[in-house]
Design a protein around this motif. Structure first.
Motif, PDB file in Angstrom:
ATOM      1  N   VAL A   1       0.845  -1.183   0.000  1.00  0.00           N
ATOM      2  CA  VAL A   1       0.000   0.000   0.000  1.00  0.00           C
ATOM      3  C   VAL A   1       0.886   1.240   0.000  1.00  0.00           C
ATOM      4  O   VAL A   1       1.808   1.358   0.811  1.00  0.00           O
ATOM      5  CB  VAL A   1      -0.924   0.023   1.238  1.00  0.00           C
TER       6      VAL A   1
ATOM      7  N   ALA B   1      -1.828  -3.287 -10.229  1.00  0.00           N
ATOM      8  CA  ALA B   1      -1.802  -2.158  -9.302  1.00  0.00           C
ATOM      9  C   ALA B   1      -3.056  -1.328  -9.524  1.00  0.00           C
ATOM     10  O   ALA B   1      -3.585  -1.264 -10.645  1.00  0.00           O
ATOM     11  CB  ALA B   1      -0.559  -1.306  -9.506  1.00  0.00           C
ATOM     12  N   TRP B   2      -3.530  -0.714  -8.445  1.00  0.00           N
ATOM     13  CA  TRP B   2      -4.759   0.079  -8.475  1.00  0.00           C
ATOM     14  C   TRP B   2      -4.502   1.420  -7.806  1.00  0.00           C
ATOM     15  O   TRP B   2      -3.706   1.504  -6.869  1.00  0.00           O
ATOM     16  CB  TRP B   2      -5.869  -0.631  -7.704  1.00  0.00           C
ATOM     17  N   LEU B   3      -5.226   2.426  -8.246  1.00  0.00           N
ATOM     18  CA  LEU B   3      -5.030   3.785  -7.730  1.00  0.00           C
ATOM     19  C   LEU B   3      -6.351   4.430  -7.353  1.00  0.00           C
ATOM     20  O   LEU B   3      -7.312   4.394  -8.131  1.00  0.00           O
ATOM     21  CB  LEU B   3      -4.367   4.640  -8.822  1.00  0.00           C
TER      22      LEU B   3
ATOM     23  N   PHE C   1      -2.412   0.431  -4.487  1.00  0.00           N
ATOM     24  CA  PHE C   1      -2.251  -0.940  -4.021  1.00  0.00           C
ATOM     25  C   PHE C   1      -1.551  -1.735  -5.119  1.00  0.00           C
ATOM     26  O   PHE C   1      -1.927  -1.628  -6.284  1.00  0.00           O
ATOM     27  CB  PHE C   1      -3.616  -1.583  -3.743  1.00  0.00           C
TER      28      PHE C   1
END
Lengths: 105, 105
Positions: free
Chosen positions: A29, A62-64, A72
């Motif tokens: 994170v 990956a995520w934003l 993440f």
């Protein structure tokens, strides 16, 4: 068939970490990415992908959330420290990383 | 082809949220699950799956780090509040939820 190695596959459950398989999965994170654009996320992620093999790590996704500034990253690799080193070298270190011992879907 | 709706597909980037598509993606984070077993994660997740449709939500995956007690859930749905209501009804509420406006792989 080794039921101990993957007892939950039939029902969509993955179990185990680096001790069992020599490869673990991690969620890390990042904070402080407020206002980051999708293109900037892609650029940062490409930096990780470019060097991940030096540590035996692979980043999967990956995520934003640019509103909170949280990102993440889901990865696999030999250790938490290896994942951290990739992020360090890529210029976006984080101390918040979790080893995932179970996954369900 | 509507390039605005999915400008980054070719390079593995998803962009957009509920305002664009009527459906957004979320990552929520649970704390306090120290020592949770994979079976208990599966049970908790099944409670979400059993009722998610009442809120138009779909949980895609969940991960557990039993050492830190953190769990992460990836979902899609109409709003952050809808995801929260599913977790509330299932008995494992969390206030920590992030709307994901970009995903790379």
């Amino acid at each position: 068939m080794n039921r101990n190695a993957d007892p939950g596959e039939a029902e969509g459950t993955r179990i185990g970490g680096s001790e069992e398989f020599g490869m673990a999965r991690f969620m890390d994170v990042h904070s402080g990415f407020t206002g980051m654009t999708p293109g900037q996320l892609r650029q940062a992620y490409e930096l990780d992908l470019a060097i991940e093999s030096t540590e035996g790590v692979h980043f999967e996704r990956a995520w934003l959330d640019p509103e909170s500034g949280k990102a993440f990253c889901l990865s696999s690799g030999p250790s938490k420290e290896a994942v951290l080193r990739v992020h360090d070298k890529a210029g976006h270190p984080t101390a918040e990383i979790y080893e995932l011992l179970a996954e369900v879907e």
